[in-house]
Scaffold this active site. Structure first.
Site, PDB file in Angstrom:
ATOM      1  N   LYS A  57       0.819  -1.220   0.000  1.00 20.04           N
ATOM      2  CA  LYS A  57       0.000   0.000   0.000  1.00 20.04           C
ATOM      3  C   LYS A  57       0.847   1.262   0.000  1.00 20.04           C
ATOM      4  CE  LYS A  57      -4.357  -1.595   1.932  1.00 20.04           C
ATOM      5  NZ  LYS A  57      -5.419  -1.350   2.936  1.00 20.04           N
ATOM      6  N   LYS A  71      -8.158  -8.964  -7.934  1.00 18.53           N
ATOM      7  CA  LYS A  71      -9.516  -9.190  -7.466  1.00 18.53           C
ATOM      8  C   LYS A  71     -10.319  -7.891  -7.461  1.00 18.53           C
ATOM      9  CE  LYS A  71      -8.992  -8.593  -2.464  1.00 18.53           C
ATOM     10  NZ  LYS A  71      -9.239  -9.206  -1.145  1.00 18.53           N
ATOM     11  N   LYS A 120     -13.422  -2.533  -3.688  1.00 20.04           N
ATOM     12  CA  LYS A 120     -14.178  -1.293  -3.573  1.00 20.04           C
ATOM     13  C   LYS A 120     -13.273  -0.085  -3.482  1.00 20.04           C
ATOM     14  CE  LYS A 120     -14.917  -1.985   1.431  1.00 20.04           C
ATOM     15  NZ  LYS A 120     -14.278  -0.819   2.014  1.00 20.04           N
TER      16      LYS A 120
END
Length: 235
Positions: free
Chosen positions: A113, A195, A198
């Site tokens: 991240k 994948k 959201k």
């Protein structure tokens, strides 16, 4: 220590898509009738990156409404924003004082991240696995339904619980990650190698539970699928 308690939560950072529903909430609905369960909205985790406060509050309420709409029964299980229980962050500090930096340095999700901006990432993003451990351990939960990308954090929670128990006595049960292997990974409509998420910046990458039939059809028509030997192609 032997009693079973299920705990899990979702960040209020966007609409729930079919991947989140099939991989998490659908199974929660079954679990709520089988074992004592708690499912919260982990809004404190959401602020590891900047969030608009007004939108975050709206997203939090919307996610709780989504839980109920999907079949979670607020009459039998607690559903609440994480930030409404200050003990989550209080225990996080105590556990953080027992957590070696070396353990956190092994967390692969922080590396992915933060990317090349690791030195600019906030402390919250680095230390949020400790808050996740506090979320679980505060209720002495021992069953944690998670996706594959969160199993490392549940293992860390086990390590932290063990460190606390060795220092202060046998207090916390060691939590176990539970992955629903019967649900196939739902891949992104724009990048089939990853994948559905959201947090993806492209709304066209996912099918949200609130999408209309026409919008779902339009997204599927524009979806990218892998073509063997030729990278990707459009439907």
């Amino acid at each position: 220590m032997n009693a079973k308690l299920i705990f899990s939560g979702i960040q209020p950072t966007g609409d729930i898509n079919i991947g989140g529903y099939l991989g998490a909430i659908k199974n929660w609905v079954k679990m709520q009738h089988q074992t004592k369960s708690m499912f919260c909205v982990v809004d404190m985790h959401a602020i590891t990156v900047w969030q608009d406060p007004i939108q975050l509050k709206k997203n939090t309420l919307k996610l709780i409404a989504t839980y109920i709409a999907c079949g979670l029964d607020y009459k039998i299980i607690p559903m609440y924003p994480q930030s409404m229980v200050p003990e989550h962050t209080e225990l996080s500090w105590i556990l953080g004082c027992l957590t070696p930096v070396g353990w956190l340095n092994r967390m692969t999700q922080f590396k992915s991240k933060s990317g090349s901006e690791k030195d600019k990432a906030g402390l919250g993003l680095y230390a949020y696995p400790v808050l996740m451990a506090a979320d679980i351990l505060i209720y002495k939960a021992n069953i944690v339904p998670v996706g594959e990308d969160q199993t490392q954090h549940v293992e860390l929670a086990r390590d932290i619980a063990g460190a606390f128990n060795r220092a202060y006595g046998d207090y916390f049960p060691l939590p176990n990650a539970v992955i629903n292997k019967q649900t196939m990974r739902i891949m992104s409509l724009r990048d089939p190698l990853n994948k559905m998420s959201k947090s993806d910046t492209s709304d066209g990458s996912r099918i949200n539970l609130t999408d209309s039939d026409d919008l779902i059809a339009a997204k599927i028509k524009k979806a990218v699928i892998p073509a063997a030997g030729f990278g990707t192609r459009f439907l």
